[in-house]
Write a protein that holds these residues in place. Structure first.
Motif, PDB file in Angstrom:
ATOM      1  N   THR A 519      26.934   4.217  78.986  1.00  0.00           N
ATOM      2  CA  THR A 519      26.101   3.787  77.858  1.00  0.00           C
ATOM      3  C   THR A 519      26.804   3.993  76.527  1.00  0.00           C
ATOM      4  OG1 THR A 519      25.052   5.971  77.782  1.00  0.00           O
ATOM      5  CG2 THR A 519      23.951   4.263  79.090  1.00  0.00           C
ATOM      6  N   GLU A 520      28.011   4.603  76.560  1.00  0.00           N
ATOM      7  CA  GLU A 520      28.754   4.868  75.334  1.00  0.00           C
ATOM      8  C   GLU A 520      30.147   4.263  75.441  1.00  0.00           C
ATOM      9  OE1 GLU A 520      28.962   9.017  74.389  1.00  0.00           O
ATOM     10  OE2 GLU A 520      26.963   9.442  75.176  1.00  0.00           O
ATOM     11  N   LYS A 521      30.894   4.419  74.359  1.00  0.00           N
ATOM     12  CA  LYS A 521      32.293   4.013  74.377  1.00  0.00           C
ATOM     13  C   LYS A 521      33.068   4.919  75.332  1.00  0.00           C
ATOM     14  CE  LYS A 521      32.434   2.311  69.591  1.00  0.00           C
ATOM     15  NZ  LYS A 521      33.031   2.515  68.246  1.00  0.00           N
ATOM     16  N   LEU A 522      34.034   4.335  76.030  1.00  0.00           N
ATOM     17  CA  LEU A 522      34.911   5.098  76.921  1.00  0.00           C
ATOM     18  C   LEU A 522      36.322   5.128  76.338  1.00  0.00           C
ATOM     19  CD1 LEU A 522      33.817   3.771  80.444  1.00  0.00           C
ATOM     20  CD2 LEU A 522      33.035   5.826  79.263  1.00  0.00           C
ATOM     21  N   TYR A 523      37.001   6.277  76.513  1.00  0.00           N
ATOM     22  CA  TYR A 523      38.360   6.445  76.017  1.00  0.00           C
ATOM     23  C   TYR A 523      39.281   6.868  77.159  1.00  0.00           C
ATOM     24  CZ  TYR A 523      36.576   6.432  71.202  1.00  0.00           C
ATOM     25  OH  TYR A 523      35.989   6.078  70.021  1.00  0.00           O
ATOM     26  N   PRO A 524      40.529   6.363  77.207  1.00  0.00           N
ATOM     27  CA  PRO A 524      41.518   6.879  78.158  1.00  0.00           C
ATOM     28  C   PRO A 524      41.749   8.368  77.914  1.00  0.00           C
ATOM     29  CG  PRO A 524      42.251   4.797  77.235  1.00  0.00           C
ATOM     30  CD  PRO A 524      41.053   5.215  76.441  1.00  0.00           C
ATOM     31  N   TYR A 525      41.901   9.111  78.998  1.00  0.00           N
ATOM     32  CA  TYR A 525      42.049  10.576  78.920  1.00  0.00           C
ATOM     33  C   TYR A 525      43.327  10.993  79.641  1.00  0.00           C
ATOM     34  CZ  TYR A 525      41.140  15.483  80.284  1.00  0.00           C
ATOM     35  OH  TYR A 525      41.240  16.833  80.512  1.00  0.00           O
ATOM     36  N   LEU A 526      44.188  11.790  78.961  1.00  0.00           N
ATOM     37  CA  LEU A 526      45.426  12.300  79.550  1.00  0.00           C
ATOM     38  C   LEU A 526      45.509  13.799  79.319  1.00  0.00           C
ATOM     39  CD1 LEU A 526      46.084   9.192  78.811  1.00  0.00           C
ATOM     40  CD2 LEU A 526      48.475   9.891  79.026  1.00  0.00           C
ATOM     41  N   GLY A 527      45.732  14.552  80.398  1.00  0.00           N
ATOM     42  CA  GLY A 527      45.904  15.994  80.295  1.00  0.00           C
ATOM     43  C   GLY A 527      47.214  16.412  80.950  1.00  0.00           C
ATOM     44  N   PRO A 528      48.283  16.694  80.169  1.00  0.00           N
ATOM     45  CA  PRO A 528      49.580  17.074  80.758  1.00  0.00           C
ATOM     46  C   PRO A 528      49.596  18.488  81.314  1.00  0.00           C
ATOM     47  CG  PRO A 528      49.694  17.167  78.373  1.00  0.00           C
ATOM     48  CD  PRO A 528      48.332  16.610  78.700  1.00  0.00           C
TER      49      PRO A 528
END
Length: 549
Positions: A519-528
Protein backbone atom coordinates in the motif's frame (compact mmCIF):
# COMPACT_ATOMS: atom_id res chain seq x y z
CA UNK A 1 -62.98 29.27 -57.53
CA UNK A 2 -63.33 28.22 -53.88
CA UNK A 3 -61.05 29.45 -51.11
CA UNK A 4 -59.74 25.95 -50.48
CA UNK A 5 -58.58 25.56 -54.08
CA UNK A 6 -56.89 28.99 -54.22
CA UNK A 7 -53.26 28.74 -55.25
CA UNK A 8 -52.33 32.21 -54.06
CA UNK A 9 -49.72 32.41 -51.31
CA UNK A 10 -49.60 34.70 -48.26
CA UNK A 11 -46.60 36.68 -49.63
CA UNK A 12 -48.68 37.80 -52.62
CA UNK A 13 -51.18 39.57 -50.34
CA UNK A 14 -48.73 41.26 -47.95
CA UNK A 15 -48.06 44.98 -48.01
CA UNK A 16 -44.31 45.53 -48.14
CA UNK A 17 -44.65 48.47 -45.72
CA UNK A 18 -46.74 47.02 -42.87
CA UNK A 19 -45.97 43.40 -43.74
CA UNK A 20 -49.65 42.50 -43.22
CA UNK A 21 -52.44 41.42 -45.56
CA UNK A 22 -53.64 44.34 -47.75
CA UNK A 23 -56.25 46.71 -46.37
CA UNK A 24 -57.77 48.89 -49.12
CA UNK A 25 -55.06 47.96 -51.59
CA UNK A 26 -54.10 50.52 -54.26
CA UNK A 27 -51.83 50.17 -57.31
CA UNK A 28 -49.38 52.99 -58.14
CA UNK A 29 -48.14 53.70 -61.71
CA UNK A 30 -45.08 51.40 -61.47
CA UNK A 31 -47.44 48.46 -60.84
CA UNK A 32 -46.67 47.77 -57.12
CA UNK A 33 -49.46 47.43 -54.59
CA UNK A 34 -49.72 48.86 -51.04
CA UNK A 35 -52.29 49.50 -48.34
CA UNK A 36 -53.81 52.93 -49.01
CA UNK A 37 -53.00 54.16 -45.50
CA UNK A 38 -49.43 52.74 -45.60
CA UNK A 39 -48.42 54.47 -48.88
CA UNK A 40 -50.14 57.71 -47.85
CA UNK A 41 -48.19 57.85 -44.58
CA UNK A 42 -45.01 56.83 -46.35
CA UNK A 43 -45.25 59.72 -48.84
CA UNK A 44 -45.94 62.18 -46.04
CA UNK A 45 -42.48 61.40 -44.68
CA UNK A 46 -40.59 60.52 -47.86
CA UNK A 47 -40.60 63.22 -50.56
CA UNK A 48 -40.56 63.18 -53.56
CA UNK A 49 -43.09 60.49 -54.37
CA UNK A 50 -41.08 57.32 -54.72
CA UNK A 51 -42.05 53.64 -54.87
CA UNK A 52 -40.74 51.90 -51.71
CA UNK A 53 -40.04 48.77 -53.76
CA UNK A 54 -38.52 49.73 -57.12
CA UNK A 55 -37.53 53.32 -56.16
CA UNK A 56 -39.27 54.87 -59.23
CA UNK A 57 -39.88 58.60 -58.66
CA UNK A 58 -43.12 60.29 -59.79
CA UNK A 59 -43.17 64.00 -60.66
CA UNK A 60 -46.52 64.44 -58.99
CA UNK A 61 -48.42 62.49 -56.46
CA UNK A 62 -50.31 59.67 -58.22
CA UNK A 63 -54.01 59.54 -57.79
CA UNK A 64 -54.78 56.69 -55.35
CA UNK A 65 -57.63 54.39 -56.22
CA UNK A 66 -58.53 51.13 -54.55
CA UNK A 67 -57.78 48.07 -56.70
CA UNK A 68 -61.08 46.25 -56.34
CA UNK A 69 -59.76 42.98 -57.76
CA UNK A 70 -56.83 42.75 -55.33
CA UNK A 71 -59.12 43.92 -52.51
CA UNK A 72 -61.52 41.07 -53.21
CA UNK A 73 -58.71 38.55 -53.49
CA UNK A 74 -57.15 39.80 -50.20
CA UNK A 75 -60.48 39.48 -48.41
CA UNK A 76 -60.90 35.95 -49.79
CA UNK A 77 -57.38 35.11 -48.71
CA UNK A 78 -58.02 36.43 -45.17
CA UNK A 79 -61.09 34.27 -44.88
CA UNK A 80 -59.20 31.20 -46.09
CA UNK A 81 -56.29 31.93 -43.74
CA UNK A 82 -58.67 32.25 -40.79
CA UNK A 83 -60.30 28.91 -41.65
CA UNK A 84 -56.89 27.24 -41.91
CA UNK A 85 -55.79 28.84 -38.64
CA UNK A 86 -58.95 27.55 -36.98
CA UNK A 87 -58.29 24.09 -38.42
CA UNK A 88 -54.65 24.18 -37.23
CA UNK A 89 -55.81 25.23 -33.76
CA UNK A 90 -58.01 22.15 -33.51
CA UNK A 91 -55.10 19.97 -34.55
CA UNK A 92 -52.69 21.47 -32.01
CA UNK A 93 -51.78 19.38 -29.00
CA UNK A 94 -53.34 20.00 -25.61
CA UNK A 95 -50.71 20.86 -23.01
CA UNK A 96 -49.78 17.76 -21.00
CA UNK A 97 -48.49 17.74 -17.40
CA UNK A 98 -44.95 19.10 -17.42
CA UNK A 99 -45.48 21.02 -20.70
CA UNK A 100 -45.85 24.82 -20.87
CA UNK A 101 -49.49 25.83 -21.66
CA UNK A 102 -50.56 28.83 -23.75
CA UNK A 103 -51.39 31.80 -21.52
CA UNK A 104 -53.96 33.20 -24.01
CA UNK A 105 -56.05 30.08 -24.51
CA UNK A 106 -59.32 30.00 -22.57
CA UNK A 107 -60.83 26.73 -21.53
CA UNK A 108 -58.60 23.93 -22.83
CA UNK A 109 -54.98 25.10 -22.74
CA UNK A 110 -52.95 24.22 -25.83
CA UNK A 111 -49.25 23.48 -25.75
CA UNK A 112 -47.16 26.67 -26.02
CA UNK A 113 -44.84 26.91 -29.01
CA UNK A 114 -42.86 29.98 -27.92
CA UNK A 115 -42.56 32.38 -24.98
CA UNK A 116 -42.10 36.15 -25.46
CA UNK A 117 -39.54 37.83 -23.19
CA UNK A 118 -41.11 41.23 -23.84
CA UNK A 119 -44.74 40.29 -23.25
CA UNK A 120 -43.78 37.65 -20.65
CA UNK A 121 -46.47 35.45 -22.17
CA UNK A 122 -46.35 31.95 -23.69
CA UNK A 123 -48.23 31.37 -26.97
CA UNK A 124 -49.61 28.37 -28.82
CA UNK A 125 -49.25 28.27 -32.60
CA UNK A 126 -52.46 30.19 -33.21
CA UNK A 127 -51.86 32.97 -30.69
CA UNK A 128 -48.24 33.25 -31.77
CA UNK A 129 -49.32 34.37 -35.27
CA UNK A 130 -49.32 38.16 -34.53
CA UNK A 131 -45.71 37.95 -33.35
CA UNK A 132 -44.83 36.47 -36.73
CA UNK A 133 -46.78 38.93 -38.88
CA UNK A 134 -47.20 42.26 -37.07
CA UNK A 135 -44.15 44.48 -37.60
CA UNK A 136 -44.12 45.83 -34.05
CA UNK A 137 -44.38 42.38 -32.51
CA UNK A 138 -41.77 40.92 -34.80
CA UNK A 139 -39.12 42.76 -32.85
CA UNK A 140 -40.00 40.93 -29.65
CA UNK A 141 -37.58 38.23 -28.45
CA UNK A 142 -39.08 34.76 -28.72
CA UNK A 143 -37.59 31.74 -26.96
CA UNK A 144 -38.54 28.11 -26.38
CA UNK A 145 -41.46 27.84 -23.96
CA UNK A 146 -40.71 28.60 -20.31
CA UNK A 147 -43.05 28.06 -17.37
CA UNK A 148 -41.87 30.63 -14.86
CA UNK A 149 -41.68 33.80 -16.93
CA UNK A 150 -42.33 35.79 -13.76
CA UNK A 151 -38.88 34.67 -12.67
CA UNK A 152 -37.48 36.97 -15.35
CA UNK A 153 -38.94 39.97 -13.53
CA UNK A 154 -37.19 41.85 -10.75
CA UNK A 155 -39.06 41.01 -7.54
CA UNK A 156 -38.24 44.40 -6.07
CA UNK A 157 -39.07 46.72 -8.98
CA UNK A 158 -41.29 44.48 -11.12
CA UNK A 159 -39.14 45.24 -14.16
CA UNK A 160 -37.56 42.92 -16.71
CA UNK A 161 -34.19 41.47 -15.67
CA UNK A 162 -32.14 42.71 -18.58
CA UNK A 163 -28.80 43.50 -16.92
CA UNK A 164 -26.14 41.49 -15.09
CA UNK A 165 -24.23 42.68 -12.03
CA UNK A 166 -20.69 41.29 -12.23
CA UNK A 167 -19.99 42.45 -8.68
CA UNK A 168 -22.76 40.38 -7.10
CA UNK A 169 -23.00 37.83 -9.94
CA UNK A 170 -26.75 38.24 -10.34
CA UNK A 171 -29.33 39.44 -12.87
CA UNK A 172 -30.85 42.89 -12.18
CA UNK A 173 -33.29 45.34 -13.75
CA UNK A 174 -32.60 48.89 -14.90
CA UNK A 175 -33.90 50.41 -11.64
CA UNK A 176 -31.54 48.22 -9.61
CA UNK A 177 -28.60 50.13 -11.11
CA UNK A 178 -29.89 53.27 -9.39
CA UNK A 179 -30.25 51.67 -5.96
CA UNK A 180 -28.58 48.53 -4.57
CA UNK A 181 -26.19 48.12 -7.51
CA UNK A 182 -25.45 51.77 -8.18
CA UNK A 183 -21.64 51.54 -8.04
CA UNK A 184 -21.38 47.96 -9.27
CA UNK A 185 -20.02 46.67 -12.54
CA UNK A 186 -23.21 46.13 -14.54
CA UNK A 187 -23.40 44.94 -18.16
CA UNK A 188 -26.27 43.96 -20.52
CA UNK A 189 -27.43 40.36 -20.25
CA UNK A 190 -26.39 39.76 -23.85
CA UNK A 191 -22.80 40.76 -23.09
CA UNK A 192 -22.57 38.52 -20.03
CA UNK A 193 -24.36 35.81 -21.97
CA UNK A 194 -21.69 35.87 -24.67
CA UNK A 195 -18.93 35.83 -22.03
CA UNK A 196 -20.50 32.95 -20.13
CA UNK A 197 -21.20 31.17 -23.39
CA UNK A 198 -17.51 31.49 -24.26
CA UNK A 199 -16.65 30.10 -20.81
CA UNK A 200 -19.06 27.24 -21.38
CA UNK A 201 -17.39 26.62 -24.71
CA UNK A 202 -14.05 26.49 -22.93
CA UNK A 203 -15.53 24.22 -20.25
CA UNK A 204 -17.02 21.99 -22.91
CA UNK A 205 -13.65 21.84 -24.66
CA UNK A 206 -12.05 20.82 -21.36
CA UNK A 207 -14.77 18.22 -20.82
CA UNK A 208 -14.27 16.91 -24.34
CA UNK A 209 -10.54 16.71 -23.64
CA UNK A 210 -11.27 14.81 -20.42
CA UNK A 211 -13.58 12.49 -22.36
CA UNK A 212 -10.87 11.98 -24.97
CA UNK A 213 -8.29 11.21 -22.28
CA UNK A 214 -10.63 8.70 -20.70
CA UNK A 215 -11.39 7.14 -24.06
CA UNK A 216 -7.65 6.84 -24.62
CA UNK A 217 -7.34 5.35 -21.14
CA UNK A 218 -10.04 2.82 -22.06
CA UNK A 219 -8.05 1.92 -25.17
CA UNK A 220 -4.92 1.70 -23.04
CA UNK A 221 -6.69 -0.59 -20.55
CA UNK A 222 -8.09 -2.70 -23.38
CA UNK A 223 -4.59 -2.94 -24.88
CA UNK A 224 -3.18 -3.90 -21.47
CA UNK A 225 -5.96 -6.45 -21.10
CA UNK A 226 -5.12 -7.87 -24.51
CA UNK A 227 -1.45 -8.07 -23.54
CA UNK A 228 -2.51 -9.72 -20.28
CA UNK A 229 -4.55 -12.26 -22.24
CA UNK A 230 -1.57 -12.91 -24.50
CA UNK A 231 0.69 -13.33 -21.47
CA UNK A 232 -1.86 -15.63 -19.86
CA UNK A 233 -2.15 -17.67 -23.06
CA UNK A 234 1.66 -17.81 -23.24
CA UNK A 235 1.94 -18.92 -19.61
CA UNK A 236 -0.76 -21.54 -20.16
CA UNK A 237 1.03 -22.78 -23.27
CA UNK A 238 4.35 -22.92 -21.40
CA UNK A 239 2.70 -24.66 -18.47
CA UNK A 240 0.94 -27.17 -20.70
CA UNK A 241 4.19 -27.81 -22.58
CA UNK A 242 6.13 -28.28 -19.33
CA UNK A 243 3.60 -30.57 -17.68
CA UNK A 244 3.06 -32.49 -20.91
CA UNK A 245 6.80 -33.10 -21.15
CA UNK A 246 6.86 -33.98 -17.45
CA UNK A 247 3.92 -36.32 -17.88
CA UNK A 248 5.60 -37.97 -20.87
CA UNK A 249 8.82 -38.33 -18.87
CA UNK A 250 6.93 -39.88 -15.95
CA UNK A 251 5.08 -42.24 -18.29
CA UNK A 252 8.31 -43.21 -20.05
CA UNK A 253 10.09 -43.72 -16.74
CA UNK A 254 7.16 -45.74 -15.46
CA UNK A 255 7.05 -47.85 -18.61
CA UNK A 256 10.82 -48.35 -18.46
CA UNK A 257 10.65 -49.30 -14.77
CA UNK A 258 7.85 -51.79 -15.41
CA UNK A 259 9.69 -53.26 -18.41
CA UNK A 260 12.92 -53.59 -16.40
CA UNK A 261 11.16 -55.28 -13.49
CA UNK A 262 9.25 -57.60 -15.81
CA UNK A 263 12.45 -58.49 -17.65
CA UNK A 264 14.13 -59.37 -14.35
CA UNK A 265 11.10 -61.40 -13.35
CA UNK A 266 11.10 -63.16 -16.71
CA UNK A 267 14.75 -64.12 -16.28
CA UNK A 268 14.04 -65.33 -12.74
CA UNK A 269 11.10 -67.39 -13.98
CA UNK A 270 13.17 -68.80 -16.84
CA UNK A 271 15.96 -69.77 -14.44
CA UNK A 272 13.47 -71.38 -12.05
CA UNK A 273 11.79 -73.23 -14.89
CA UNK A 274 15.22 -74.56 -16.01
CA UNK A 275 16.01 -75.76 -12.49
CA UNK A 276 12.60 -77.38 -12.15
CA UNK A 277 12.91 -79.14 -15.51
CA UNK A 278 16.38 -80.40 -14.65
CA UNK A 279 15.21 -81.61 -11.25
CA UNK A 280 12.18 -83.30 -12.74
CA UNK A 281 14.51 -85.07 -15.23
CA UNK A 282 16.71 -86.34 -12.38
CA UNK A 283 13.63 -87.41 -10.41
CA UNK A 284 12.41 -89.38 -13.43
CA UNK A 285 15.79 -91.12 -13.78
CA UNK A 286 15.94 -91.85 -10.07
CA UNK A 287 12.45 -93.32 -10.16
CA UNK A 288 13.49 -95.60 -13.02
CA UNK A 289 16.57 -96.70 -11.04
CA UNK A 290 14.38 -97.27 -8.00
CA UNK A 291 12.09 -99.51 -10.04
CA UNK A 292 15.07 -101.52 -11.34
CA UNK A 293 16.53 -101.89 -7.84
CA UNK A 294 13.19 -103.02 -6.47
CA UNK A 295 12.79 -105.56 -9.21
CA UNK A 296 16.37 -106.86 -8.74
CA UNK A 297 15.92 -107.18 -5.01
CA UNK A 298 12.93 -109.39 -5.60
CA UNK A 299 14.82 -111.63 -7.99
CA UNK A 300 15.72 -115.17 -6.87
CA UNK A 301 18.28 -115.50 -9.60
CA UNK A 302 21.50 -115.45 -7.64
CA UNK A 303 23.76 -115.01 -10.60
CA UNK A 304 21.74 -112.14 -12.16
CA UNK A 305 21.55 -110.21 -8.90
CA UNK A 306 25.29 -110.45 -8.38
CA UNK A 307 26.08 -109.46 -11.94
CA UNK A 308 23.69 -106.45 -11.90
CA UNK A 309 24.38 -105.27 -8.39
CA UNK A 310 27.42 -103.15 -9.21
CA UNK A 311 25.73 -101.08 -11.90
CA UNK A 312 22.44 -100.68 -10.01
CA UNK A 313 23.93 -100.04 -6.60
CA UNK A 314 25.82 -96.96 -7.82
CA UNK A 315 23.76 -93.71 -7.85
CA UNK A 316 22.89 -92.37 -11.30
CA UNK A 317 24.70 -89.14 -12.38
CA UNK A 318 22.96 -86.18 -10.59
CA UNK A 319 23.70 -82.57 -9.78
CA UNK A 320 24.54 -81.27 -6.30
CA UNK A 321 21.59 -78.97 -5.55
CA UNK A 322 22.75 -77.93 -2.10
CA UNK A 323 23.90 -74.44 -3.12
CA UNK A 324 21.33 -73.98 -5.88
CA UNK A 325 18.44 -71.63 -5.16
CA UNK A 326 16.20 -69.06 -6.81
CA UNK A 327 16.40 -65.82 -4.83
CA UNK A 328 13.70 -63.09 -5.12
CA UNK A 329 14.90 -60.17 -7.22
CA UNK A 330 15.61 -56.81 -5.50
CA UNK A 331 13.83 -53.92 -7.25
CA UNK A 332 14.79 -51.09 -4.89
CA UNK A 333 17.77 -50.07 -6.95
CA UNK A 334 15.71 -50.12 -10.11
CA UNK A 335 13.05 -47.81 -8.68
CA UNK A 336 15.64 -45.44 -7.22
CA UNK A 337 17.51 -45.23 -10.49
CA UNK A 338 14.27 -44.60 -12.40
CA UNK A 339 13.26 -41.87 -9.97
CA UNK A 340 16.77 -40.38 -10.17
CA UNK A 341 16.59 -40.28 -13.97
CA UNK A 342 13.14 -38.68 -13.70
CA UNK A 343 14.57 -36.13 -11.29
CA UNK A 344 17.32 -35.29 -13.77
CA UNK A 345 14.75 -34.87 -16.54
CA UNK A 346 12.60 -32.71 -14.27
CA UNK A 347 15.63 -30.60 -13.34
CA UNK A 348 16.37 -29.99 -17.01
CA UNK A 349 12.74 -29.01 -17.64
CA UNK A 350 12.74 -26.79 -14.55
CA UNK A 351 15.92 -25.09 -15.70
CA UNK A 352 14.32 -24.32 -19.07
CA UNK A 353 11.22 -23.02 -17.29
CA UNK A 354 13.20 -20.77 -14.94
CA UNK A 355 15.34 -19.52 -17.82
CA UNK A 356 12.15 -18.47 -19.62
CA UNK A 357 10.74 -16.90 -16.45
CA UNK A 358 13.98 -15.03 -15.72
CA UNK A 359 14.03 -13.75 -19.29
CA UNK A 360 10.49 -12.41 -18.83
CA UNK A 361 11.14 -10.65 -15.53
CA UNK A 362 14.37 -9.12 -16.86
CA UNK A 363 12.17 -7.11 -19.24
CA UNK A 364 11.20 -5.01 -16.21
CA UNK A 365 14.78 -4.06 -15.32
CA UNK A 366 15.20 -0.61 -13.73
CA UNK A 367 18.27 1.51 -13.10
CA UNK A 368 18.81 1.57 -9.33
CA UNK A 369 21.12 4.06 -7.60
CA UNK A 370 21.84 3.96 -3.87
CA UNK A 371 20.62 6.83 -1.69
CA UNK A 372 23.43 8.12 0.61
CA UNK A 373 20.86 9.85 2.85
CA UNK A 374 19.61 6.40 3.95
CA UNK A 375 23.02 4.69 4.39
CA UNK A 376 24.16 3.55 7.83
CA UNK A 377 27.18 5.63 8.95
CA UNK A 378 29.43 2.55 8.80
CA UNK A 379 28.81 2.07 5.09
CA UNK A 380 30.84 3.43 2.20
CA UNK A 381 29.14 4.12 -1.14
CA UNK A 382 30.86 4.47 -4.50
CA UNK A 383 30.71 7.82 -6.28
CA UNK A 384 28.29 6.44 -8.88
CA UNK A 385 25.98 5.05 -6.19
CA UNK A 386 26.26 1.49 -7.54
CA UNK A 387 28.44 -0.16 -4.85
CA UNK A 388 28.34 -0.39 -1.04
CA UNK A 389 30.51 -2.08 1.57
CA UNK A 390 31.10 -1.92 5.31
CA UNK A 391 33.96 0.19 6.66
CA UNK A 392 36.70 -1.21 8.89
CA UNK A 393 35.59 -2.02 12.42
CA UNK A 394 35.51 1.05 14.65
CA UNK A 395 35.54 3.58 11.82
CA UNK A 396 32.19 5.37 11.75
CA UNK A 397 31.63 8.33 9.46
CA UNK A 398 30.26 11.53 10.95
CA UNK A 399 27.06 12.26 9.05
CA UNK A 400 24.23 14.73 9.56
CA UNK A 401 21.24 13.30 11.38
CA UNK A 402 18.63 12.36 8.83
CA UNK A 403 15.25 10.74 9.57
CA UNK A 404 15.73 8.56 6.48
CA UNK A 405 19.10 7.14 7.67
CA UNK A 406 19.40 3.66 9.24
CA UNK A 407 21.12 4.15 12.59
CA UNK A 408 21.98 0.54 13.57
CA UNK A 409 21.18 -1.76 10.64
CA UNK A 410 24.11 -1.78 8.17
CA UNK A 411 21.97 -1.23 5.10
CA UNK A 412 21.05 1.34 2.44
CA UNK A 413 18.03 1.95 0.19
CA UNK A 414 17.80 2.83 -3.47
CA UNK A 415 16.83 6.35 -4.51
CA UNK A 416 14.10 5.05 -6.80
CA UNK A 417 10.67 4.18 -5.37
CA UNK A 418 7.90 2.12 -6.92
CA UNK A 419 4.17 2.23 -6.12
CA UNK A 420 2.74 0.26 -9.04
CA UNK A 421 3.63 -2.11 -11.85
CA UNK A 422 6.67 -4.40 -11.95
CA UNK A 423 10.39 -3.81 -11.49
CA UNK A 424 13.58 -5.90 -11.43
CA UNK A 425 17.20 -5.29 -10.47
CA UNK A 426 20.34 -7.43 -10.03
CA UNK A 427 23.04 -7.31 -7.36
CA UNK A 428 26.47 -8.98 -7.49
CA UNK A 429 27.20 -10.80 -4.19
CA UNK A 430 30.40 -12.50 -5.30
CA UNK A 431 33.09 -12.86 -2.61
CA UNK A 432 30.80 -12.09 0.32
CA UNK A 433 30.15 -14.24 3.38
CA UNK A 434 27.15 -12.25 4.61
CA UNK A 435 24.53 -10.05 2.93
CA UNK A 436 20.83 -9.02 2.89
CA UNK A 437 18.77 -8.21 -0.22
CA UNK A 438 15.17 -7.35 -1.05
CA UNK A 439 12.66 -4.51 -0.90
CA UNK A 440 11.15 -2.45 1.94
CA UNK A 441 8.18 -0.15 2.31
CA UNK A 442 8.74 3.56 2.80
CA UNK A 443 7.50 3.78 6.39
CA UNK A 444 9.83 1.13 7.91
CA UNK A 445 11.53 1.88 11.20
CA UNK A 446 15.10 3.00 10.51
CA UNK A 447 16.32 3.61 14.04
CA UNK A 448 17.65 1.09 16.57
CA UNK A 449 17.50 -2.67 16.21
CA UNK A 450 15.38 -3.96 13.33
CA UNK A 451 13.77 -7.32 12.67
CA UNK A 452 13.60 -8.11 8.97
CA UNK A 453 10.09 -9.53 8.47
CA UNK A 454 7.21 -8.79 6.09
CA UNK A 455 5.14 -7.67 9.09
CA UNK A 456 7.73 -4.93 9.71
CA UNK A 457 7.81 -4.01 6.01
CA UNK A 458 10.85 -6.02 4.86
CA UNK A 459 10.75 -8.70 2.16
CA UNK A 460 14.31 -10.03 2.14
CA UNK A 461 16.64 -13.04 1.97
CA UNK A 462 20.12 -13.25 3.51
CA UNK A 463 23.37 -15.15 3.61
CA UNK A 464 25.22 -15.79 6.89
CA UNK A 465 28.48 -17.62 7.57
CA UNK A 466 29.21 -18.24 3.88
CA UNK A 467 26.57 -20.93 3.24
CA UNK A 468 23.55 -20.37 5.50
CA UNK A 469 20.76 -18.99 3.32
CA UNK A 470 17.38 -17.93 4.69
CA UNK A 471 14.21 -16.29 3.47
CA UNK A 472 13.16 -13.92 6.24
CA UNK A 473 9.48 -14.83 6.21
CA UNK A 474 7.32 -15.53 9.26
CA UNK A 475 8.71 -17.95 10.36
CA UNK A 476 12.01 -17.80 8.46
CA UNK A 477 12.68 -20.49 5.84
CA UNK A 478 16.05 -22.24 5.50
CA UNK A 479 17.05 -22.38 1.82
CA UNK A 480 18.91 -25.37 0.37
CA UNK A 481 20.68 -24.14 -2.75
CA UNK A 482 22.57 -26.35 -5.16
CA UNK A 483 25.13 -23.63 -5.76
CA UNK A 484 26.11 -20.35 -4.16
CA UNK A 485 24.69 -17.44 -6.15
CA UNK A 486 27.19 -14.93 -7.49
CA UNK A 487 24.51 -12.55 -8.72
CA UNK A 488 20.98 -12.27 -7.30
CA UNK A 489 17.99 -10.87 -9.21
CA UNK A 490 15.07 -9.25 -7.32
CA UNK A 491 11.67 -8.99 -9.03
CA UNK A 492 8.53 -7.28 -7.68
CA UNK A 493 4.98 -7.33 -9.06
CA UNK A 494 3.27 -4.62 -6.98
CA UNK A 495 -0.36 -5.40 -7.87
CA UNK A 496 0.16 -9.17 -7.68
CA UNK A 497 1.86 -8.88 -4.26
CA UNK A 498 4.89 -10.91 -5.39
CA UNK A 499 8.60 -10.64 -4.51
CA UNK A 500 10.90 -13.20 -6.20
CA UNK A 501 14.65 -13.85 -5.90
CA UNK A 502 16.72 -15.53 -8.63
CA UNK A 503 20.18 -17.01 -8.99
CA UNK A 504 20.96 -15.19 -12.23
CA UNK A 505 23.89 -17.32 -13.40
CA UNK A 506 22.13 -20.61 -12.66
CA UNK A 507 18.78 -19.25 -13.94
CA UNK A 508 17.19 -20.75 -10.83
CA UNK A 509 14.49 -19.53 -8.49
CA UNK A 510 15.81 -19.01 -4.96
CA UNK A 511 12.60 -18.01 -3.14
CA UNK A 512 9.41 -15.99 -3.55
CA UNK A 513 7.01 -14.15 -1.24
CA UNK A 514 3.38 -14.29 -2.38
CA UNK A 515 0.16 -12.70 -1.18
CA UNK A 516 1.96 -9.52 -0.11
CA UNK A 517 -0.24 -6.47 0.48
CA UNK A 518 1.57 -3.38 -0.80
CA UNK A 519 0.00 0.00 0.00
CA UNK A 520 3.09 2.24 0.12
CA UNK A 521 6.11 3.04 -1.98
CA UNK A 522 8.69 0.25 -2.17
CA UNK A 523 12.46 0.80 -2.21
CA UNK A 524 15.32 -1.57 -3.18
CA UNK A 525 17.15 -2.72 -0.04
CA UNK A 526 20.86 -3.72 0.19
CA UNK A 527 22.64 -4.84 3.36
CA UNK A 528 26.38 -5.64 2.89
CA UNK A 529 26.62 -6.59 6.62
CA UNK A 530 29.73 -6.18 8.78
CA UNK A 531 33.28 -6.22 7.37
CA UNK A 532 34.20 -9.06 9.76
CA UNK A 533 37.92 -8.38 9.80
CA UNK A 534 38.18 -8.27 6.05
CA UNK A 535 36.40 -11.61 5.44
CA UNK A 536 33.28 -9.80 4.22
CA UNK A 537 34.90 -6.72 2.71
CA UNK A 538 33.67 -7.32 -0.86
CA UNK A 539 31.00 -4.79 -1.92
CA UNK A 540 27.46 -5.40 -3.03
CA UNK A 541 27.33 -4.15 -6.63
CA UNK A 542 24.20 -3.13 -8.51
CA UNK A 543 24.83 -4.69 -11.92
CA UNK A 544 23.46 -3.78 -15.33
CA UNK A 545 21.04 -6.45 -16.47
CA UNK A 546 22.28 -8.70 -19.26
CA UNK A 547 19.17 -10.38 -20.61
CA UNK A 548 19.29 -14.18 -20.47
CA UNK A 549 19.47 -15.75 -23.91
Amino acid sequence: MSADSCLWTEDQFLCSICLDVFTDPITIPCGHNFCKTCITEHWKINVPYQCPNCKDVFLSRPKLRINTFISAMAAQFKQSAQQKASSRSSEQQVAKPGEVPCDICTGTKLKALKSCLVCLVSYCETHLEPHLTVSGLKRHQLIDPLENLEGRMCTKHDKLLELFCKTDQMCVCMLCTYSDHKTHDVVPLEEEYEEKKAELGKTDAEIQQMIKKRQLKIEEIKHSLELSREDADGDIADGVQFFTALKESVEKSQAKLIATIKEKQRKTEKQAEGFIKELEQEISELKNRSTEVEQLSCSEDHLNLLQSFTSLNASPPTKDWTEVSVRPRSYEGTVVRAVHQLEETLSKQMKKLFEAELKRVQQYAVDVTLDPDTANPELILSDDGKQVHDNDVGMVMTLADNPKRFSSCTCVLGKQSFSSGRFYYEVQVKGKTDWDLGVVRESVNRKGQITLTPENGYWTIWLRNENEYKALAEPSVVLSLKSQPQKVGVFVDYEEGLVSFYDVDAAALIYYFTGCSFTEKLYPYLGPFLNNGGKNSAPLIISPVSHTE
